[in-house]
Write a protein that holds these residues in place. Structure first.
Motif, mmCIF file in Angstrom:
data_model
loop_
_atom_site.group_PDB
_atom_site.id
_atom_site.type_symbol
_atom_site.label_atom_id
_atom_site.label_comp_id
_atom_site.label_asym_id
_atom_site.label_seq_id
_atom_site.Cartn_x
_atom_site.Cartn_y
_atom_site.Cartn_z
ATOM 1 N N LEU A 211 0.842 -1.202 0.000
ATOM 2 C CA LEU A 211 0.000 0.000 0.000
ATOM 3 C C LEU A 211 0.873 1.247 0.000
ATOM 4 C CD1 LEU A 211 -2.730 1.536 0.384
ATOM 5 C CD2 LEU A 211 -2.386 1.241 2.857
ATOM 6 N N LEU A 221 -3.956 0.256 6.388
ATOM 7 C CA LEU A 221 -2.595 0.056 6.880
ATOM 8 C C LEU A 221 -2.467 -1.243 7.674
ATOM 9 C CD1 LEU A 221 -1.748 3.685 8.077
ATOM 10 C CD2 LEU A 221 -0.855 2.524 6.060
ATOM 11 N N SER A 227 3.312 -1.288 4.002
ATOM 12 C CA SER A 227 2.765 0.042 3.737
ATOM 13 C C SER A 227 3.870 1.075 3.624
ATOM 14 C CB SER A 227 1.801 0.460 4.858
ATOM 15 O OG SER A 227 0.687 -0.398 4.907
#
Length: 292
Positions: A211, A221, A227
């Protein structure tokens, strides 16, 4: 997340913590010279309260916290003129002034993004992408433009990425991912409902996910395997354009591509020369005579 952003967001802070944080933000330039006793007196709190806030900000104690604040103040004093990320220019600006402000805004966006990047996170992301059989990019609007730019660069090293939401086929593409693939979500606000469903499904099936976002409080998250968060001083809607966020995303994806390239640098250079000769001088050249 940058220290100043943590103090502004005040996630998980008590009323006393917020009282100290607010004072620090309002008097940021004087904090480097304030000891713990002086700060506690000015905020009408205790030494332990100041230490507690310091630890919540990720530091062992107030001395380390104050040093980090001092570095922030120094950078702010020596950075380019501060430009509003949401309205970087106005109707009274000349063309040259607009040009200068947009340049400053881009530089500042990259600087801020760079400060938030972690080498280990980039290395892990690069390894995940190198290992993947297929890479699916989930991105909408301006972020999809950044995704296409990343896709274009990866082609140069023989990696073919798919834009998952092209032709509105994202659900079918999501259903076809396997454990040997990787799904990359590029979204500044990270508030797209279907992404929550997709990442939950991928997590359940053991499909790797990355992400890239500018929202440090997004529920995504906790779901993504990896992330990369890069916050900017940009609102969700009230703005001239998505300048800072997209400059930052382009920089991060360029950096990620460079890390991947560097992992097999010599091989990629050899491949580059071979493909260049083929396209410019060989049978794929527009000047070649294919009949011979």
């Amino acid at each position: 997340m940058l220290l100043i952003d943590k103090l502004k967001r005040q996630d998980g802070l008590t009323p006393t913590d917020k009282q100290i944080a607010d004072y620090i933000l309002e008097n940021i330039t004087s904090i480097p010279s304030l000891g713990i006793e002086a700060l506690s007196k000015k905020t009408y709190t205790s030494h332990s309260a100041v230490v507690r806030l310091s630890k919540k900000m990720g530091f062992d104690g107030y001395k380390q916290f104050r040093l980090a604040l001092s570095e922030t103040v120094y950078k702010d004093l020596h950075q380019l003129g501060k430009i509003d990320a949401n309205f970087p220019f106005d109707s009274t600006d000349t063309i040259s002034q607009i040009s200068k402000k947009m340049a400053d805004l881009s530089i500042e966006a990259i600087r801020k993004a760079s400060e938030q990047l972690e080498s280990q996170t980039l290395d892990t992301a690069a390894s995940m992408l190198v290992k993947a059989d297929k890479i699916f990019l989930f991105a909408q609007g301006d972020s999809q433009i950044r995704a296409r730019s990343f896709q274009n660069k990866m082609v140069k090293i023989n990696r073919f990425l798919l834009i998952a939401e092209e032709y509105a086929d994202q659900a079918w593409n999501a259903a076809n991912l396997s454990k040997s693939d990787c799904a990359v979500f590029i979204t500044y606000g990270a508030k797209i409902p279907q992404y929550d469903r997709y990442i939950k499904y991928f997590s359940k099936e053991g499909i790797p996910t990355i992400l890239l976002t500018g929202n440090p409080t997004s529920s995504l998250l906790k779901l993504a395997d990896l992330s990369i968060v890069a916050t900017q001083d940009e609102y969700d809607f009230l703005k001239v354009g998505t300048f800072s966020s997209q400059v930052a995303f382009e920089y991060i994806l360029d950096t990620l591509f460079s890390v991947i390239y560097a992992k097999e640098y010599e091989q990629n250079l050899v491949n580059l020369k071979q493909k260049y000769d083929l396209i410019e001088k060989g049978q794929l050249s527009e000047f070649s005579n294919l009949d011979n």
